[in-house]
Design an enzyme around this catalytic site. Structure first.
Site, short mmCIF file in Angstrom:
data_model
loop_
_atom_site.label_atom_id
_atom_site.label_comp_id
_atom_site.label_asym_id
_atom_site.label_seq_id
_atom_site.Cartn_x
_atom_site.Cartn_y
_atom_site.Cartn_z
N ASP A 95 25.06 -85.83 39.23
CA ASP A 95 26.28 -86.42 38.64
C ASP A 95 26.81 -85.54 37.51
O ASP A 95 27.91 -85.75 37.01
CB ASP A 95 26.04 -87.87 38.18
CG ASP A 95 24.94 -88.00 37.13
OD1 ASP A 95 24.26 -87.00 36.83
OD2 ASP A 95 24.76 -89.12 36.62
N SER A 96 26.03 -84.52 37.12
CA SER A 96 26.53 -83.55 36.14
C SER A 96 27.80 -82.86 36.65
O SER A 96 28.51 -82.22 35.88
CB SER A 96 25.45 -82.51 35.83
OG SER A 96 24.92 -81.96 37.00
N GLU A 109 13.46 -85.01 32.11
CA GLU A 109 14.47 -84.17 31.45
C GLU A 109 14.26 -84.10 29.94
O GLU A 109 14.09 -85.12 29.28
CB GLU A 109 15.88 -84.70 31.76
CG GLU A 109 16.96 -83.85 31.11
CD GLU A 109 18.37 -84.06 31.64
OE1 GLU A 109 18.55 -84.77 32.64
OE2 GLU A 109 19.30 -83.50 31.04
N ASP A 143 22.76 -87.87 43.41
CA ASP A 143 22.70 -88.80 42.27
C ASP A 143 23.54 -90.02 42.57
O ASP A 143 24.63 -89.91 43.15
CB ASP A 143 23.28 -88.11 41.03
CG ASP A 143 22.21 -87.69 40.04
OD1 ASP A 143 21.13 -88.31 40.03
OD2 ASP A 143 22.45 -86.74 39.27
N GLU A 187 18.57 -92.96 37.43
CA GLU A 187 17.98 -92.82 36.10
C GLU A 187 17.45 -94.18 35.63
O GLU A 187 18.14 -95.19 35.80
CB GLU A 187 19.04 -92.33 35.10
CG GLU A 187 19.53 -90.93 35.38
CD GLU A 187 20.61 -90.48 34.40
OE1 GLU A 187 20.83 -91.14 33.37
OE2 GLU A 187 21.24 -89.45 34.69
N LYS A 245 18.98 -90.19 43.78
CA LYS A 245 18.28 -90.19 42.48
C LYS A 245 18.93 -91.21 41.56
O LYS A 245 20.16 -91.33 41.54
CB LYS A 245 18.32 -88.80 41.85
CG LYS A 245 17.69 -88.76 40.45
CD LYS A 245 17.42 -87.34 39.98
CE LYS A 245 18.58 -86.62 39.40
NZ LYS A 245 19.24 -87.25 38.23
O1 KIV Z 1 22.97 -84.43 37.31
C1 KIV Z 1 22.15 -83.52 37.20
O2 KIV Z 1 22.47 -82.33 37.26
C2 KIV Z 1 20.77 -83.88 36.96
C3 KIV Z 1 19.80 -82.77 36.66
C4 KIV Z 1 19.99 -82.33 35.28
C5 KIV Z 1 18.42 -83.17 36.93
O3 KIV Z 1 20.43 -85.02 36.97
#
Ligand code: KIV
Length: 263
Positions: free
Chosen positions: A57-58, A192, A96, A128, A126
Site C-alpha cells: 500500500d506504500s 518493520e 496489501d 497490519e 497482507k
Molecule cells: O506497503 C509496503 O511497501 C509495505 C512494506 C514496507 C513491507 O508494507
C-alpha cells in the site's frame, strides 16, 4: 477420448504457486528475498530474482505522492496488483489490503479480500495488526486465504503513532504478537522498523518466517520498497540501501531529449 485423457494429464500437472515454496526456503535456512512492485516494469525486473513480490500500500505514497497510505482505495490496489500478477511467473505475489477494508468485521474483510483475489489473481494478502484482527485472520486462513502479518511499525496507524520512527514496543510484546499471528495461521510476518535484537528474538522463537524491513539482518528474509533502493523516491527511509540513483539517470534522459528537441 484422447482429448479427454490429454486434458486430464494437463489438469493433473497444473501446479499453483503457494506458500509451500516459502516454507521450504524457510526450513532449508535460505534467506527469503522480497521486494515491492506496483507496476509491470518493476514486476518484470523482480520476478525470477525475488521469492515474494509485494504490491504494497506504500504505492499510495510512492506513486501518487500522498502523505500516508491511508487514502489508498481498494480499486487502485486491485488495478496495480492485477497488472503485477499478470507478468509474474515465479514469485509469490502478495497484495496489501488497504486501511479500512479489513478492520470492521471478519465477514466484510473476507468479502473485500475475496474481491482482491478474484479480480487480481494474487497468491496472498497482507494485513497490519495483531490481537484486534486475530479473529479475522483465523477466519481468512481457515477459508484458504494465504495471509502475511505485519507488526512493528504499522504505517496505517500513522495518525496515532505520529511518526515513522523505530517502534519502542518491548520484545516480549512483539513476541506475543508474533505468536498470536502464527496461531491465527499467517504464513509469514513482516517486522518493520524495530530493534534488530528484538527482531532476532522473535525470529528465533516462532516457527514461521519473519521478513524484516529496518529490523536488522537476522530475520528469515528481507523486504524493501523497490523504488527506494533504486533511488527513485525523493527521500528514502534511513534503513533503505540506495543501490543506484535512477532518478538522476531519468533526469539526464529528459535533459538529453530536451537538448535534441531544442537543437
Ligand atoms: O506497503 C509496503 O511497501 C509495505 C512494506 C514496507 C513491507 O508494507
Amino acid at each position: 477420448m484422447l482429448l479427454k485423457i490429454l486434458q486430464q494429464i494437463k489438469y493433473n500437472k497444473m501446479s499453483f504457486k503457494s506458500v509451500n515454496k516459502i516454507q521450504e526456503l524457510y526450513k532449508s535456512g535460505k534467506k527469503i528475498v522480497a521486494l515491492t512492485s506496483y507496476t509491470v516494469p518493476f514486476a518484470i525486473a523482480a520476478d525470477g530474482i525475488c521469492d515474494i513480490i509485494l504490491v504494497g500500500d506504500s504505492l499510495e505514497m510512492v506513486l501518487y505522492g500522498s502523505q500516508d497510505t491511508n487514502s489508498l482505495e481498494i480499486e487502485t490496489i486491485i488495478k496495480h496488483a492485477k497488472s503485477v500478477k499478470q507478468v509474474t511467473q515465479n514469485a509469490l505475489v502478495v497484495c496489501d489490503v488497504p486501511f479500512s477494508y479489513y478492520e470492521q468485521s471478519k465477514e466484510k474483510a473476507f468479502a473485500n479480500i475475496a474481491r482482491i483475489i478474484k479480480q487480481t489473481g494474487v497468491d496472498g494478502i497482507k494485513v497490519e495488526g495483531c490481537e484486534e484482527i486475530a479473529d479475522t485472520i483465523s477466519f481468512l486462513t481457515k477459508r484458504g486465504i494465504a495471509v502475511m502479518g505485519h507488526i512493528g511499525l504499522m504505517p496505517q496507524r500513522i495518525r496515532t503513532i505520529g511518526s515513522y520512527k523505530k517502534v519502542a514496543t518491548s520484545k516480549e510484546i512483539l513476541l506475543e504478537q508474533a505468536k498470536l499471528l502464527e496461531e491465527s495461521g499467517v504464513f509469514s510476518i513482516v517486522i518493520e522498523n524495530c530493534n534488530p535484537d528484538d527482531a532476532r528474538y522473535i525470529t528465533q522463537n516462532i516457527s514461521i518466517p519473519t521478513i524484516g524491513i529496518g529490523a536488522g539482518n537476522d530475520c528469515s528474509g528481507q523486504i524493501a520498497v523497490f523504488e527506494d533502493i533504486c533511488g527513485l523516491t525523493p527521500k528514502q527511509p534511513p534503513f533503505a540501501t540506495k543501490y543506484t540513483n535512477i532518478l538522476e539517470q531519468i533526469k539526464q534522459v529528459a535533459s538529453s531529449y530536451a537538448k535534441d528537441v531544442r537543437g
